[in-house]
Scaffold this motif. Sequence first.
Motif, PDB file in Angstrom:
ATOM      1  N   ALA A  37       0.832  -1.205   0.000  1.00 53.86           N
ATOM      2  CA  ALA A  37       0.000   0.000   0.000  1.00 53.86           C
ATOM      3  C   ALA A  37       0.867   1.256   0.000  1.00 53.86           C
ATOM      4  O   ALA A  37       1.956   1.266   0.583  1.00 53.86           O
ATOM      5  N   THR A 217      -4.788  -4.620   7.668  1.00 52.04           N
ATOM      6  CA  THR A 217      -5.881  -4.081   6.848  1.00 52.04           C
ATOM      7  C   THR A 217      -5.988  -2.570   7.007  1.00 52.04           C
ATOM      8  O   THR A 217      -6.181  -1.837   6.028  1.00 52.04           O
ATOM      9  N   LEU A 221      -5.400   0.261   4.060  1.00 52.49           N
ATOM     10  CA  LEU A 221      -6.451   1.211   3.690  1.00 52.49           C
ATOM     11  C   LEU A 221      -6.185   2.625   4.192  1.00 52.49           C
ATOM     12  O   LEU A 221      -6.986   3.528   3.954  1.00 52.49           O
ATOM     13  N   ALA A 224      -6.176   5.396   1.490  1.00 59.39           N
ATOM     14  CA  ALA A 224      -7.474   5.588   0.844  1.00 59.39           C
ATOM     15  C   ALA A 224      -8.503   6.197   1.793  1.00 59.39           C
ATOM     16  O   ALA A 224      -9.339   7.005   1.388  1.00 59.39           O
ATOM     17  N   LEU A 225      -8.447   5.814   3.069  1.00 60.36           N
ATOM     18  CA  LEU A 225      -9.457   6.250   4.030  1.00 60.36           C
ATOM     19  C   LEU A 225      -8.972   7.365   4.957  1.00 60.36           C
ATOM     20  O   LEU A 225      -9.690   7.744   5.884  1.00 60.36           O
TER      21      LEU A 225
END
Length: 735
Positions: A37, A217, A221, A224-225
């Motif tokens: 990521a 997780t 993310l 993105a979040l």
Amino acid sequence: MATFLYKLGKLAFRRRHFVALIWVALLTLAGVGAASAPTAASSSFSIPGTEAQKAFDLLDQRFPGSAADGATARVVFKAPDGEKLTGAANKADVQDTVAALKSSSKQVASVADPFAAKTVSKDGTIAYTSATYKVSGMELTDDDRDALQKVIDEAQKTGLTVEVGGDALQAVPETGATEVIGIAVAAVVLIITFGSLIAAGLPLLTALIGVGIGVSTITALANALDLGSTTSILAMMIGLAVGIDYALFIVSRYRAELAEGREREEAAGRAVGTAGSAVVFAGLTVVIALVGLAVVNIPMLTKMGIAAAGTVAIAVLIALTLIPALLGYAGKRVHGRKARKAQEPDKAAAEPKANMGTRWARFVLRRPVMVLVAGVIGLGAMAIPVSSLELGLPDDGVQPTDTTQRKAYDLLSEGFGPGFNGPLMTVVDAKGADDPKAAVDEVVSTIKKTDGVAVVAPATFNKAGDTAIISVISKYQPSSVETEDVVHAIRDAGKDIKADTGAELAVTGSTAMNIDVSQKLNDALVPYLALVVGLAFLLLMVVFRSILVPLKAALGFLLSVLAALGAVVAVFQWGWLGSVFGVDQTTPIMSMMPIFMVGVVFGLAMDYEVFLVTRMREAYVHGERPAQAIVTGFRHGARVVTAAAIIMIAVFAGFIGSSEQMVKMIGFGLAIAVFLDAFVVRMAIVPAVLALLGKRAWWLPKWLDRALPDVDVEGEKLNAAEAAGRPGEKELVDA
């Protein structure tokens, strides 16, 4: 519920290879996602609906490219003893440093010359320059930070004292090695509790897998979040604690079922069907409490709550599936040698020996009033400091005294006054004024007359000339009540200015933002408490088929959380035992601490309520008298609940060693809250109240009994099927 979970437990036991592979695959997938990521970008701290946030949004519109939320590095200079910075040599060194700062990174937006900007103290010994960046602190790369640090190191070689504050040098908070100690303590407690390395290792292994999936997780993310670093720390903290506890209860019940002579697969099914039901409802209370943080409407807090709730949900699923699968691999080694000998036929038939839980329960039954009064008075006394609770958000003034941020903070206070570390940014929207410049001049004049204001800087207009920024310095420390009064006084004056000139005034900046956050959290506390306690009350009413038991659970929680908050005030605000917990500087309590403790502690408190009282309810439903049911519940549950509480306390206490004040405070608050709730409320006040209530504790109106769904947490259908000679899975389909 019990029937479904019974079948799930047996299925996981039989198909253990498949179940184990699924969880390993999920862990691998989450790990790969986290590794690949992109680095998390800005973790914005927006507070919708507040005046400070509206002002920030206006600045973004009217001052494009100014990066109102960009990182800052406030570099502070102090001349050697007996000298002044205005001396030729010292002045040249300062200007060389300013030039080096400008060229240190492409992300640097501007650096002011202290002598041109007149940011030199009256005695000429201290000066500062503010380097602003085009991106936020979270978006700065390690190269940007290293370049800044290199400039500071070179400047210090000139003989000047040079320190740097602001958020440009702040990195991801470190939790230190103490969290590892917490896990080590958990391992020792599990070994003592189970007397078996295999049984002790299962909760640790599954908790680490659950936390690994959850945190990986979140990391995957994060970009993105827009998730901050504290989000994963909170998820790790809570995920470890509940993950170990939930697995502990399943493994403990499995061993108890084996001790009664059941086959391994049947024991796994019944363990998941009974203890697993308690795990599901305990997990639901934690999830409700964490997700409920969304009602506060602070995006960062909402994301923290949802991420932690997701990790709790993973812990529940692992306890219901991976634990029975691993029990299939463990065989009889899940028991220690002493336990295996105790299961021999001639010994198994003997009357169970009274353990510490049994003896304690009998003591409480003999003196329920004394135990109840002592518990309530003790917790009430601990809650007294809450009456002097002061809320705020930590700044560089609470950093350890050996950090450059803290040294810069102290130098600025020395040279320019205590309010200089928290300037108030006053934004004037003069678009609706007939004469924008005259309106802004009136604002400046009004602010200068406000009590508590030390300095008012000249207004800075945007290119269109319809918006101005005025920097205001308070006479008091940024986190003080007096500075809060100054902010309110300026805002109140803005109402008259709007009526006179048509210009709108808003106060923002970190200090004003902290004030608005505190107010927003205070306003949301009662609605949040009503929502969370109300939903959990309904949930517990379904579980226990009672009105008084959930009511007692909620009142006991309020006692423990107030006492824990009192302990937080005593240590972090008053400084009691501060050196023991690494608190170098007393500080107002973090604004989100009360509402955060209400949410998290309520969920965790209900864990022990469900696990302990479910055993009592089970015994009562199966025909035991109320008093005997209390003893039975403690005989089976006290040892496990005690172990679970010690583990949770150890895990939370491990985060007290964090370099981040917020994480340190959360770790301490949760650790003390779990201690008080588990050992004072659940182990003392709860049995005392149940003893006084007798059969009335389990009373439920018949109409309500018919209306509530029957979730069969006690496993009554499993016992009915077994009594009828139909213990197998096939016959339970119709149960």
